[in-house]
Design a protein around this motif. Structure first.
Motif, PDB file in Angstrom:
ATOM      1  N   ILE A  19       0.867  -1.192   0.000  1.00  0.00           N
ATOM      2  CA  ILE A  19       0.000   0.000   0.000  1.00  0.00           C
ATOM      3  C   ILE A  19       0.900   1.238   0.000  1.00  0.00           C
ATOM      4  N   LEU A  20       0.678   2.115  -0.982  1.00  0.00           N
ATOM      5  CA  LEU A  20       1.426   3.375  -1.059  1.00  0.00           C
ATOM      6  C   LEU A  20       0.500   4.531  -0.675  1.00  0.00           C
ATOM      7  N   GLY A  21       1.030   5.503   0.069  1.00  0.00           N
ATOM      8  CA  GLY A  21       0.180   6.631   0.496  1.00  0.00           C
ATOM      9  C   GLY A  21       0.859   7.977   0.262  1.00  0.00           C
ATOM     10  N   HIS A  22       0.179   8.869  -0.453  1.00  0.00           N
ATOM     11  CA  HIS A  22       0.725  10.226  -0.646  1.00  0.00           C
ATOM     12  C   HIS A  22       0.501  11.025   0.634  1.00  0.00           C
ATOM     13  N   HIS A  23       1.421  11.984   0.889  1.00  0.00           N
ATOM     14  CA  HIS A  23       1.366  12.783   2.122  1.00  0.00           C
ATOM     15  C   HIS A  23       0.067  13.578   2.285  1.00  0.00           C
ATOM     16  N   TYR A  24      -0.692  13.787   1.217  1.00  0.00           N
ATOM     17  CA  TYR A  24      -1.937  14.554   1.350  1.00  0.00           C
ATOM     18  C   TYR A  24      -3.127  13.673   1.757  1.00  0.00           C
ATOM     19  N   GLN A  25      -2.885  12.387   1.936  1.00  0.00           N
ATOM     20  CA  GLN A  25      -3.985  11.498   2.345  1.00  0.00           C
ATOM     21  C   GLN A  25      -4.389  11.789   3.783  1.00  0.00           C
ATOM     22  N   GLN A  26      -5.651  11.490   4.071  1.00  0.00           N
ATOM     23  CA  GLN A  26      -6.126  11.688   5.433  1.00  0.00           C
ATOM     24  C   GLN A  26      -5.484  10.647   6.369  1.00  0.00           C
ATOM     25  N   ASP A  27      -5.361  11.019   7.660  1.00  0.00           N
ATOM     26  CA  ASP A  27      -4.694  10.143   8.638  1.00  0.00           C
ATOM     27  C   ASP A  27      -5.321   8.766   8.703  1.00  0.00           C
ATOM     28  N   GLU A  28      -6.652   8.706   8.626  1.00  0.00           N
ATOM     29  CA  GLU A  28      -7.338   7.417   8.787  1.00  0.00           C
ATOM     30  C   GLU A  28      -6.929   6.427   7.693  1.00  0.00           C
ATOM     31  N   VAL A  29      -6.372   6.929   6.596  1.00  0.00           N
ATOM     32  CA  VAL A  29      -5.947   6.063   5.498  1.00  0.00           C
ATOM     33  C   VAL A  29      -4.432   5.857   5.504  1.00  0.00           C
ATOM     34  N   ILE A  30      -3.695   6.951   5.673  1.00  0.00           N
ATOM     35  CA  ILE A  30      -2.228   6.867   5.500  1.00  0.00           C
ATOM     36  C   ILE A  30      -1.598   5.972   6.565  1.00  0.00           C
ATOM     37  N   ARG A  31      -2.272   5.770   7.672  1.00  0.00           N
ATOM     38  CA  ARG A  31      -1.686   4.908   8.708  1.00  0.00           C
ATOM     39  C   ARG A  31      -1.578   3.449   8.249  1.00  0.00           C
ATOM     40  N   PHE A  32      -2.277   3.085   7.167  1.00  0.00           N
ATOM     41  CA  PHE A  32      -2.175   1.706   6.671  1.00  0.00           C
ATOM     42  C   PHE A  32      -1.137   1.563   5.545  1.00  0.00           C
TER      43      PHE A  32
END
Ligand code: 13P
Ligand code: SF4
Length: 392
Positions: free
Chosen positions: A36-49
């Motif tokens: 799972i890749l997450g951009h820094h602008y993602q919300q916390d509830e998502v980027i934590r995964f």
């Protein structure tokens, strides 16, 4: 924008905690098959995964390294998922949890418009000779469709991100005398200006106007009777800026900078180069998302910042650095609404489907586009700074 069908109603009945546990469980089941890749602008509830987080450049680099994973779930926007598909083997399936997570800036350049612009520019600058500096090199910010990347790859150009725009432009000027910069006029202008190119050597190409709103020079055999210098003259220009912008970073203004200076002269203004040139001029520092993060991380306790970028990243920095005083440059919430479409429900849904053996929301770039877009992305990845650098 692509259409995202509604999710089965069971997802709306789950609590945040139930969804969180279920996502972790699906991650455990899929193991190394999933990244799972997450951009820094993602919300916390998502980027934590996310297994990896980053800005566009870092995520492209990480995406390109994924040789073992079967699935990349990209918590970001459509053009990022396309880049991941281009940079990975055909075996790797890239998934965007919500298909409607597009980018308004990327949508401001369509391939037909770019082809039309190219015909006009190459007609206006007909002698592609390096010594007379009229070869046009197309450079596209990665925030663009795969077809635009392929166009650049196929015409001797490259992609760039806000982390390496200067390096890519320096490379481009070793290839030819002019650059057509797509689709973000602000990143193009701020970067070129930082390299010492004056504003009167940059023109804007507006795809909505005939001939981009530019005046092609009148060619005559006599040099003395040649085109008169003019800021609308494409032949005199060094950089042709596509008229596109980011609707989030476009919300930061000079007045906000003036207000911060008035309220607290010690507070430093740190902005993303997708902000307008006037805002970047008033700021103390400008640089990519990774640059903003590193600058705050390395600042001493007690530092004061007004930051001009997406609100989820700013809020995360506020949370991570209680020893500093951090606020948004804008009084209003500058939120990327399309990044925000990726939420826990959509993440869980696509993981549920993968566990059940079904691939949903796959982002697939056709082989011909992929081949040329890869050329542009590889030129970008060959021009990377060891550390994120300031544009100003
Ligand atoms: P970077 O990730 O290159 O900083 O760009 C910011 C952005 O707007 C991504 O869509
Ligand atoms: Fe596009 Fe701007 Fe959102 Fe980035 S922040 S995805 S450039 S609209």
């Amino acid at each position: 924008m692509l259409f995202q069908p509604p999710l089965p109603p069971k997802y709306s009945a789950l609590t945040e905690e139930e969804m969180g546990q279920a996502i972790l469980e699906r991650k455990r089941v899929l193991g190394s098959r999933l990244v799972i890749l997450g951009h820094h602008y993602q919300q916390d509830e998502v980027i934590r995964f996310a297994d990896f987080t980053g800005d566009s450049l870092k995520l492209s680099q990480i995406g390109a390294q994924q040789k073992d994973a079967e699935f990349i779930v990209f918590c970001g926007v459509h053009f990022m998922a396309e880049s991941a598909d281009i940079l990975t083997d055909d075996r790797v399936k890239v998934i965007l949890p919500d298909l409607s997570a597009g980018c308004s800036m990327a949508d401001m350049a369509e391939i037909e418009q770019v082809e039309e612009a190219w015909d006009f520019l190459t007609d206006a600058c007909p002698e592609p000779r390096r010594d007379c500096g009229v070869t046009v090199i197309p450079i596209t910010y990665v925030n663009s469709a795969a077809s635009i990347k392929a166009f650049c790859g196929g015409h001797g150009g490259a992609c760039c991100t806000s982390s390496n725009a200067r390096k890519v432009l320096e490379w481009a000027f070793t290839q030819g005398g002019k650059v057509m910069f797509l689709p973000d006029q602000h990143l193009g202008r701020n970067t070129a200006y930082g390299m010492g190119i004056p504003l009167d050597r940059m023109v804007i190409y507006d795809p909505k106007l005939p001939r981009g709103g530019l005046t092609a020079p009148i060619r005559t055999p006599s040099a003395s009777a040649g085109p008169k210098p003019s800021d609308r003259n494409v032949r005199d220009a060094k950089v042709i800026l596509w008229k596109g912008h980011c609707s989030v970073h476009g919300l930061f203004t000079e007045a906000q900078c003036d207000e911060i200076r008035r309220l607290d002269p010690e507070c430093r203004i740190l902005v993303h180069p997708e902000c307008k040139w006037e805002v970047v001029q008033k700021a103390d520092l400008a640089g990519s998302t990774e640059f903003i993060i590193r600058t705050v991380r390395e600042a001493p306790p007690g530092s004061k910042w007004a930051i001009g970028t997406e609100i989820h990243l700013i809020n995360r920095l506020v949370h991570e650095h209680p020893e500093q005083s951090i606020r948004s440059l804008a009084g209003i919430q500058c939120l990327c609404t399309t990044m925000y479409r990726i939420d826990m429900k959509h993440l869980l849904w696509c993981l549920d489907e993968l566990v059940a053996g079904r691939v949903v929301n796959q982002i697939h770039v056709d082989p011909q586009t992929k081949r040329l877009a890869l050329v542009a992305l590889q030129r970008m990845l060959a021009n990377v700074n060891p550390q994120p650098v300031a544009i100003k």
